[in-house]
Design an enzyme around this catalytic site. Structure first.
Site, PDB file in Angstrom:
ATOM      1  N   LYS A  83     -64.624   3.757  79.832  1.00  0.00           N
ATOM      2  CA  LYS A  83     -65.706   2.802  80.099  1.00  0.00           C
ATOM      3  C   LYS A  83     -65.487   1.961  81.354  1.00  0.00           C
ATOM      4  O   LYS A  83     -66.445   1.588  82.030  1.00  0.00           O
ATOM      5  CB  LYS A  83     -65.948   1.917  78.873  1.00  0.00           C
ATOM      6  CG  LYS A  83     -66.500   2.707  77.681  1.00  0.00           C
ATOM      7  CD  LYS A  83     -66.837   1.818  76.504  1.00  0.00           C
ATOM      8  CE  LYS A  83     -67.303   2.652  75.323  1.00  0.00           C
ATOM      9  NZ  LYS A  83     -67.805   1.822  74.212  1.00  0.00           N
ATOM     10  N   GLY A 146     -59.853  -9.230  71.837  1.00  0.00           N
ATOM     11  CA  GLY A 146     -59.137  -8.706  73.010  1.00  0.00           C
ATOM     12  C   GLY A 146     -59.331  -7.217  73.216  1.00  0.00           C
ATOM     13  O   GLY A 146     -58.972  -6.690  74.271  1.00  0.00           O
ATOM     14  N   GLY A 147     -59.912  -6.511  72.250  1.00  0.00           N
ATOM     15  CA  GLY A 147     -60.153  -5.071  72.399  1.00  0.00           C
ATOM     16  C   GLY A 147     -61.454  -4.814  73.134  1.00  0.00           C
ATOM     17  O   GLY A 147     -62.203  -5.745  73.456  1.00  0.00           O
ATOM     18  N   ARG A 170     -54.673 -10.856  67.796  1.00  0.00           N
ATOM     19  CA  ARG A 170     -53.233 -10.867  67.497  1.00  0.00           C
ATOM     20  C   ARG A 170     -52.463 -11.324  68.741  1.00  0.00           C
ATOM     21  O   ARG A 170     -51.623 -12.209  68.676  1.00  0.00           O
ATOM     22  CB  ARG A 170     -52.810  -9.459  67.069  1.00  0.00           C
ATOM     23  CG  ARG A 170     -51.353  -9.292  66.795  1.00  0.00           C
ATOM     24  CD  ARG A 170     -51.065  -7.888  66.310  1.00  0.00           C
ATOM     25  NE  ARG A 170     -51.472  -6.869  67.296  1.00  0.00           N
ATOM     26  CZ  ARG A 170     -51.329  -5.569  67.117  1.00  0.00           C
ATOM     27  NH1 ARG A 170     -50.812  -5.099  66.001  1.00  0.00           N
ATOM     28  NH2 ARG A 170     -51.713  -4.712  68.053  1.00  0.00           N
TER      29      ARG A 170
HETATM   30  P1  ATR Z   1     -61.376  -0.817  71.070  1.00  0.00           P
HETATM   31  O1  ATR Z   1     -61.464  -0.567  72.528  1.00  0.00           O
HETATM   32  O2  ATR Z   1     -61.912   0.334  70.240  1.00  0.00           O
HETATM   33  O3  ATR Z   1     -61.927  -2.119  70.640  1.00  0.00           O
HETATM   34  P2  ATR Z   1     -58.598  -1.494  71.422  1.00  0.00           P
HETATM   35  O4  ATR Z   1     -58.933  -1.893  72.796  1.00  0.00           O
HETATM   36  O5  ATR Z   1     -57.427  -0.604  71.192  1.00  0.00           O
HETATM   37  O6  ATR Z   1     -59.815  -0.778  70.706  1.00  0.00           O
HETATM   38  O7  ATR Z   1     -58.449  -2.819  70.566  1.00  0.00           O
HETATM   39  C1  ATR Z   1     -57.887  -2.825  69.354  1.00  0.00           C
HETATM   40  C2  ATR Z   1     -57.973  -4.251  68.796  1.00  0.00           C
HETATM   41  O8  ATR Z   1     -57.417  -4.211  67.482  1.00  0.00           O
HETATM   42  C3  ATR Z   1     -57.174  -5.274  69.585  1.00  0.00           C
HETATM   43  O9  ATR Z   1     -57.824  -6.511  69.475  1.00  0.00           O
HETATM   44  C4  ATR Z   1     -55.847  -5.279  68.831  1.00  0.00           C
HETATM   45  O10 ATR Z   1     -55.102  -6.468  68.949  1.00  0.00           O
HETATM   46  P3  ATR Z   1     -54.040  -6.662  70.164  1.00  0.00           P
HETATM   47  O11 ATR Z   1     -54.882  -6.957  71.365  1.00  0.00           O
HETATM   48  O12 ATR Z   1     -53.193  -7.779  69.754  1.00  0.00           O
HETATM   49  O13 ATR Z   1     -53.310  -5.358  70.284  1.00  0.00           O
HETATM   50  C5  ATR Z   1     -56.358  -5.157  67.416  1.00  0.00           C
HETATM   51  N1  ATR Z   1     -55.332  -4.670  66.492  1.00  0.00           N
HETATM   52  C6  ATR Z   1     -54.827  -3.428  66.418  1.00  0.00           C
HETATM   53  N2  ATR Z   1     -53.909  -3.358  65.419  1.00  0.00           N
HETATM   54  C7  ATR Z   1     -53.849  -4.603  64.866  1.00  0.00           C
HETATM   55  C8  ATR Z   1     -53.114  -5.183  63.785  1.00  0.00           C
HETATM   56  N3  ATR Z   1     -52.246  -4.462  63.052  1.00  0.00           N
HETATM   57  N4  ATR Z   1     -53.328  -6.468  63.476  1.00  0.00           N
HETATM   58  C9  ATR Z   1     -54.194  -7.208  64.201  1.00  0.00           C
HETATM   59  N5  ATR Z   1     -54.936  -6.733  65.221  1.00  0.00           N
HETATM   60  C10 ATR Z   1     -54.763  -5.447  65.560  1.00  0.00           C
END
Ligand code: ATR
Length: 306
Positions: A83, A146-147, A170
């Protein structure tokens, strides 16, 4: 064939009564549900064209766009991880997509590639459909802001001028640059003064509980819940009957978060409506026609049942 590769593109429309005109690119892309969403819609519009999946390696998105344009592709959906690369490959980019740092829809206007992001506007339609409410009227908490999905939805909440937005992640450091970018968008007079309407928290920040108590809509954009055995990203007692809880995950259809929320008396919805409406908006960009939403909904339901 589940999907094509870049090298297949030159011959895809060589010998067919139903040419490929629309496509999704990603890596991997084989499991994308976009064809099941869009093909029934294209058929309902009697366009006699195909929607295909194309696997594109990272670093080759601009090249993919050129090749696809050459063989007559008119519109493209972009999924993970392309993206941002897609945004950089565009000649023009819509305001929302620029702020979100992500393009999920490409429209070819002559030789020009124009990029949009329909995830944010699709989410507005999803909330209207599921809860009968406008995103811009709600106090909102986004868990996982943040994702990629979280950033798109957070940006849209600001563009809709929602009265209060709490971003949680997180890794809280990922939110600071977003706060700088989004804070100036919340300039209206709804509730708090400027600067007080957007706050950021780590997931383990005790102050997050109070922010959630004061919110109406809780959105999960983390990947926690994708596995059946995953826990909820939030303690269940933080959820109250006044809450609307939206999980962007649609498979499984009911995550632990949604089960807990329902048990607490909250209203719930899963990410199917977002998938549906972001797709409908892409189709509207490509065809300038209203999307046949029932055909798309049915196609999606069949794909998920299969
Ligand atoms: P996408 O683009 O599909 O939204 P991503 O960019 O990989 O996916 O984002 C994953 C999100 O899930 C992030 O906010 C991540 O938190 P971090 O930024 O701290 O990594 C969150 N996430 C993934 N595993 C997690 C967990 N076990 N507990 C809390 N948040 C989690």
């Amino acid at each position: 064939m589940t999907h094509y590769h870049l090298d297949d593109l030159s011959s895809i429309n060589a010998d067919t009564q139903k040419p490929a005109r629309f496509a999704v690119i990603g890596n991997p892309v084989a499991h994308s549900l976009s064809p099941q969403l869009h093909q029934p819609a294209l058929d309902a519009l009697e366009l006699n064209v195909r929607y295909i999946r194309v696997e594109v390696p990272e670093g080759r998105v601009a090249e993919a766009f050129e090749k696809m344009h050459e063989v007559g592709i008119q519109g493209i959906n972009v999924t993970v991880p392309h993206k941002l690369e897609a945004l950089d490959a565009c000649d023009e980019v819509g305001k929302g997509a620029r702020l979100m740092g992500a393009v999920n829809t490409i429209v070819f206007e002559g030789e020009k590639k124009v990029g949009f992001n329909t995830d944010g506007p699709g989410f507005v339609r999803a909330i209207r459909e599921d809860f009968g409410l406008d995103l811009g009227d709600l106090r909102i908490v986004i868990i996982g802001a943040g994702g990629g999905a979280g950033r798109a939805i957070a940006t849209q909440c600001c563009l809709e001028d929602c009265p209060q937005l709490t971003l949680a992640n997180r890794t809280v450091e990922k939110l600071t640059s977003m706060q700088t970018l989004l804070d100036p968008l919340l300039h209206g007079e709804k509730l708090e003064g400027p600067g007080d309407r957007l706050s950021i928290h780590a997931l383990d920040d005790p102050a997050l509980q109070e922010a959630i108590a004061n919110s109406e809509l809780i959105i999960n954009t983390t990947s926690v819940g994708l596995k059946q055995s995953d826990p909820s990203p939030l303690p269940s007692h933080w959820i109250e009957p006044h809450h609307l809880v939206y999980d962007t995950i649609y498979n499984p259809s009911c995550t632990r978060l949604l089960r807990d929320s329902q048990a607490q008396g909250a209203r719930i919805a899963n990410g199917i409506s977002l998938l549906l409406h972001q797709g409908a908006l892409s189709l509207e960009y490509w065809t300038n026609r209203d999307a046949p939403i029932d055909a798309m909904r049915q196609g999606l339901a069949e794909a998920i049942r299969a």
